[in-house]
Enzyme design. Structure first.
Site, PDB file in Angstrom:
ATOM      1  N   SER A 229      25.083  50.002  29.942  1.00 22.04           N
ATOM      2  CA  SER A 229      25.753  48.671  30.636  1.00 22.04           C
ATOM      3  C   SER A 229      24.901  47.398  30.611  1.00 22.04           C
ATOM      4  O   SER A 229      25.115  46.164  30.810  1.00 22.04           O
ATOM      5  CB  SER A 229      26.089  48.808  32.099  1.00 22.04           C
ATOM      6  OG  SER A 229      27.491  49.488  31.940  1.00 22.04           O
TER       7      SER A 229
ATOM      8  N   LYS B  27      23.093  41.246  39.400  1.00 26.51           N
ATOM      9  CA  LYS B  27      24.121  41.841  39.049  1.00 26.51           C
ATOM     10  C   LYS B  27      24.758  42.159  40.526  1.00 26.51           C
ATOM     11  O   LYS B  27      24.183  42.555  41.642  1.00 26.51           O
ATOM     12  CB  LYS B  27      24.103  43.137  38.470  1.00 26.51           C
ATOM     13  CG  LYS B  27      25.391  43.809  37.808  1.00 26.51           C
ATOM     14  CD  LYS B  27      25.179  44.953  36.936  1.00 26.51           C
ATOM     15  CE  LYS B  27      26.420  45.717  36.483  1.00 26.51           C
ATOM     16  NZ  LYS B  27      26.055  46.714  35.569  1.00 26.51           N
TER      17      LYS B  27
ATOM     18  N   SER C 182      28.893  47.094  31.462  1.00 26.55           N
ATOM     19  CA  SER C 182      29.227  46.409  32.638  1.00 26.55           C
ATOM     20  C   SER C 182      28.468  45.086  33.170  1.00 26.55           C
ATOM     21  O   SER C 182      29.057  44.362  33.956  1.00 26.55           O
ATOM     22  CB  SER C 182      29.440  47.370  33.686  1.00 26.55           C
ATOM     23  OG  SER C 182      28.409  47.602  34.085  1.00 26.55           O
TER      24      SER C 182
END
Lengths: 471, 483
Positions: free
Chosen positions: B174, B75, B150
């Protein structure tokens, strides 16, 4: 105008003498080059997290102890949020809600009367980086970013510039001897912000802050000039507003920096990156037990060993001298003699040559020998002065040094022979002496000392002279 | 064309050990799949050159662990040395970190191969990944739907089998929410299990990095690799790392499971509730007991989250001021202009909104009224969970109230998207581990996931249950995306 009462409160920032910074492993120390004691944490690099230097906690406990504060056994850190280029993260990690020490005091002596200056709190925080304004731009040196500080906040307990100066001198002494900080105002390792107000009633007047005063004596001058300014303004019908000023040494006045904005909001909240710090009693006791000998204890010992109060103060004012003298506390030497030497000829030599005892050839063994010789009269102070430079600079033994200077230690018989010789050759004076002119004795002493190049012990000279003259 | 990346880590490992394939075969296949699916927009930055180089270097090394040579995606809020890390923000569009996050070092220690950096919501602020400066990643099951957020890019690339492993981060769901939307396994470990050093902070007291994978076993393997105390993160736990795979395959007979009533209330789509009911029955049939319980204040968790996360975010993002790194506006007139324009031009709307709300919440008296109060209630939620775990082994329920929705839906209502996370946020409030395991599809064939919540550091037990369900259901989660 005498009815105005002055109220002073002081905030001191002291840099802690640790090896590394408070929240990173960067070196905390003097650097020749800007931005060399810096890592990603100090720069507030994205993703970095603070670690906590245990040394900082130890020194802050020491500081709390010598300032007679209650220690917060469960404490955390808070973020103080504001934007400024010298603040890498956009917040300063400090202690707002749980300062390590609260509710302490520092005792000062004002004109022979003891007074306690209350300490509101002492808290731990990180220093910002240093801005250097150069031409039209500002340069940032991050070497100072993250240097550990304690901020010591007094209650508004001081009522004159004199008390403020005494407080700061005492505070400096306490922190210095507890090995918390080196407290060098000129180098910025101790910084003073002073709050001053005047009032005719028991309600405190408008508080004016004077920031970053460059020396303790200037704190006194700044307060005096600020008090004068405030009273003049009030007397001419003006109202004072909270503001921040600085002290201008040249004009001996305070100068406006900025008017305080109302509701300056630092949005304090707990620092989630650092868990609560729990200090148990054993830990605290252990830290306190390992404190170096404090100034109060040193004072007591020196006075007890016969050093006069003026000299005791002089010694305490110079930690290096005190530490050196303390090496001989349990040695069998005359401490008064030792302290006289250290404050006198030795201090002058060391200052002149910017060195310290341990860097010279004048080692502990020689020091003991010299003090004892002087104490027992085996060496006169004149001879000591004569061989002083060699003591520092030569590896030779003291006997050799004396020989080198043509001063050999005289046997009693030699001395007696010299005395006899002088008396024999000065019969006129002997007659005068015997007829009651006792001043003649001094003449004889002078003659003996001249003959022995000052190497004779004056006490023995007197003794043998009297013996010889009474024959 | 090869299909090694459809295999499990264990199967790939056997092939590597037997020298039937080389790491470079995996890397080339990953890039081929990524190129063929670039419309998913799962990546912000690819590290093609270094990944190929690293694969070649590994050819001469012994295959010494199960994760050796496996491609992994990270990420883009986890810093990677010399590899651009943007946080999906214009602010860090040109940001090349000079150090590695602790998890990245751990990944490199195991000789995994970093393929690239995954798309996400800007600074992880969002539930849809639509706040990304680089546009939203898409859901491989239906490219008109969001991947969630996210960690949307991480979920998307795993669901599409572009890489077998990814790292996400979970501040308020997330990892779990996009994993649920995309039909993959995602674990938010106990707060403190994985070092946060190098994770660009959103809300420090909530953020946690975790593994996102196609199956339960691989997930546990990756957690094994990234867990452990880190001297650089004071909030990381000293607790020893266990083998999180060790209970996988064990029976669940006698396991005591709780379902919070709130998780099965009307806020959840019927199709999802039905699927969860099916699982409850499956577990009962296999000797587990299932009871319904109440957790105090769980329905207030979103409000608490908004206060705590936005408050912390407003402070964490103060460092982006244009002075030292990242975006800096052109020709500032003075210091204030530099700050204002850098942040105005560098941050997106959602980030600015949260900074403003957060700053407000911490201002003056508000800090006491809101932030401190929120911390107190958060403690109460923790205590209530603790009480439940004194009696039950695990808590289950859905992860989301709906399946993945349209890429254009709810765009005009920023507070609506917080409600997407109403079921996942309580776990962050209590610092507990929570995970997603796929349990089926809705009528549009969009994935539905089950949330499993454990007591602190009970990840192994969660994997045990997840693996049991995974095996019983034996769902076809393979998306035929490789063209």
């Amino acid at each position: 105008m005498s009815e105005y009462k002055t109220t002073v409160g002081i905030e001191v920032h002291a840099e802690l003498k640790t090896n590394t910074k408070i929240f990173s492993s960067s070196c905390n120390g003097y650097a020749n080059m800007a931005n060399t004691h810096v890592n990603v944490v100090d720069l507030g690099y994205p993703g970095t997290l603070p670690t906590l230097n245990a040394e900082v906690i130890v020194k802050a406990i020491r500081a709390s102890h010598v300032l007679n504060c209650k220690i917060n056994k469960k404490m955390h850190f808070d973020r103080k949020n504001y934007f400024y280029p010298d603040l890498p993260k956009g917040y300063q990690i400090t202690q707002a809600r749980t300062p390590i020490g609260v509710d302490g005091y520092v005792e000062i002596e004002v004109d022979g009367t003891k007074k306690k200056i209350g300490i509101h709190d002492i808290h731990i925080e990180e220093d910002t980086c240093k801005s250097i304004h150069y031409n039209n731009s500002s340069l940032l040196d991050f070497n100072r970013a993250g240097v550990p500080l304690v901020e010591i906040v007094t209650k508004p307990d001081m009522s004159s510039s004199k008390e403020a100066v005494l407080y700061l001198e005492k505070l400096r002494e306490l922190l210095l001897y507890a090995d918390v900080s080196d407290c060098k105002i000129e180098e910025g390792s101790m910084r003073c912000d002073v709050n001053v107000s005047v009032s005719k009633s028991s309600v405190l007047g408008t508080r004016i802050e004077i920031k970053n005063i460059g020396s303790i004596s200037n704190v006194g001058l700044a307060i005096d000039s600020e008090v004068k300014r405030q009273i003049e303004l009030l007397e001419s019908g003006n109202t004072l507003h909270e503001e921040t000023r600085r002290y201008d040494e040249k004009s001996n006045t305070t100068v406006l920096m900025r008017v305080k904005e109302t509701g300056n909001d630092y949005r304090y909240f707990p620092e989630a990156d650092i868990p609560y710090v729990i200090l148990d009693d054993t830990y605290i006791d252990n830290v306190i037990q390992h404190l170096p000998m404090l100034s109060s204890t040193r004072r007591e010992i020196y006075l007890k060993r016969g050093i006069n109060p003026v000299n005791v103060d002089k010694i305490i004012q110079n930690r290096k001298i005190s530490d050196y003298l303390n090496r001989y506390l349990d040695k069998n030497i005359n401490l008064v003699m030792a302290s006289n030497l250290l404050l006198g000829d030795i201090a002058s030599y060391l200052n002149k040559n910017s060195t310290s005892m341990d860097e010279t050839c004048f080692n502990e063994e020689k020091f003991i020998q010299v003090v004892n010789m002087l104490d027992k009269g085996d060496m006169s102070s004149k001879i000591f002065k004569e061989i002083l430079n060699d003591l520092f600079e030569s590896n030779e033994s003291i006997d050799n040094l004396l020989n080198k200077h043509g001063i050999s230690k005289m046997s009693d018989d030699d001395l007696k022979a010299i005395i006899k010789n002088i008396i024999d050759n000065n019969q006129d004076n002997v007659t005068q002496y015997k007829s009651g002119n006792e001043r003649i004795l001094k003449y004889f002493v002078g003659q003996v000392m001249k003959e022995t190049k000052g190497s004779a012990d004056p006490v023995l000279v007197n003794k043998y002279l009297l013996e010889e003259l009474s024959k | 064309m090869s299909k090694y990346l459809d295999l499990s880590i264990k199967e790939i490992n056997t092939l590597l050990k037997d020298k039937k394939i080389k790491p470079i075969d995996l890397v080339e296949e990953a890039f081929e799949r990524i190129d063929n699916n670039s419309d998913l927009n799962a990546f912000i930055t690819l590290d093609r050159e270094n990944a190929l180089k690293k694969a070649q270097e590994l050819e001469n090394k012994e295959v010494d662990n199960l994760l050796f040579g496996i491609p992994i995606a990270i990420k883009d809020n986890i810093v990677t040395k010399d590899l651009r890390t943007t946080c999906a923000s214009h602010m860090l569009d040109n940001f090349i970190p000079i150090y590695n996050a602790t998890v990245v070092d751990k990944i490199l220690d195991k000789n995994m191969i970093i393929i690239g950096k995954c798309n996400m919501d800007e600074f992880a602020m969002g539930s849809t990944s639509r706040t990304s400066y680089y546009g939203a990643p898409l859901n491989p099951w239906d490219k008109t739907k969001i991947a969630g957020g996210s960690s949307g890019g991480s979920a998307s690339c795993i669901a599409a089998r572009l890489v077998p492993l990814a790292l996400g981060s979970d501040t308020g769901g997330s990892i779990r929410q996009p994993s649920s939307y995309c039909g993959i396994v995602g674990m938010k470990p106990t707060y403190g299990r994985v070092s946060r050093y190098g994770l660009i902070a959103f809300a420090s007291s909530l953020d946690q990095i975790g593994p996102m994978t196609t199956n339960v076993y691989d997930n546990a393997l990756l957690l094994n690799a990234i867990s452990g105390h880190d001297d650089k993160d004071l909030t990381s736990s000293y607790r020893e790392v266990e083998d999180y795979t060790r209970l996988i395959g064990s029976d669940i007979k006698g396991m005591k499971i709780a379902v919070p009533n709130f998780f099965m209330s009307d806020i959840v789509d019927k199709e999802i509730k039905d699927k969860v009911e099916e699982i409850i029955n499956l577990l009962k049939d296999n000797g587990a007991s299932v009871s319904y319980i109440d957790i105090d204040y769980i329905e207030n968790a979103v409000t608490l989250y908004q206060i705590i996360a936005m408050g912390e975010a407003s402070s964490n993002l103060a460092r982006f001021d244009g002075v030292r790194y990242g975006y800096s506006c052109d020709n500032p007139k003075n210091l204030e202009d530099l700050y204002k324009r850098t942040r105005q031009e560098g941050f997106g709307d959602e980030v600015k909104r949260r900074i403003m709300v957060g700053s407000y919440l911490l201002s003056g008296e508000n800090a006491t009224t809101y932030y401190n109060k929120a911390l107190q209630i958060r403690d109460d939620i923790s205590k209530s969970f603790k009480k439940a775990f004194a009696e039950y082994d695990l808590i289950i329920g859905p992860n989301t109230t709906t399946v993945a929705y349209g890429i254009g839906a709810n765009l005009d209502n920023p507070s609506q998207t917080f409600l997407d996370d109403v079921l996942v946020i309580p776990v962050n409030m209590a610092g507990l581990p929570g995970m997603n395991v796929p349990i089926g599809f809705n009528h549009e064939h969009l994935p539905i996931g089950l949330q499993i919540i454990g007591d602190s550091f009970e990840e192994a037990k969660m994997y045990q249950l997840a693996a049991f369900i995974e095996k019983k259901l034996n769902l076809d989660l393979m998306r035929e995306v490789v063209k």
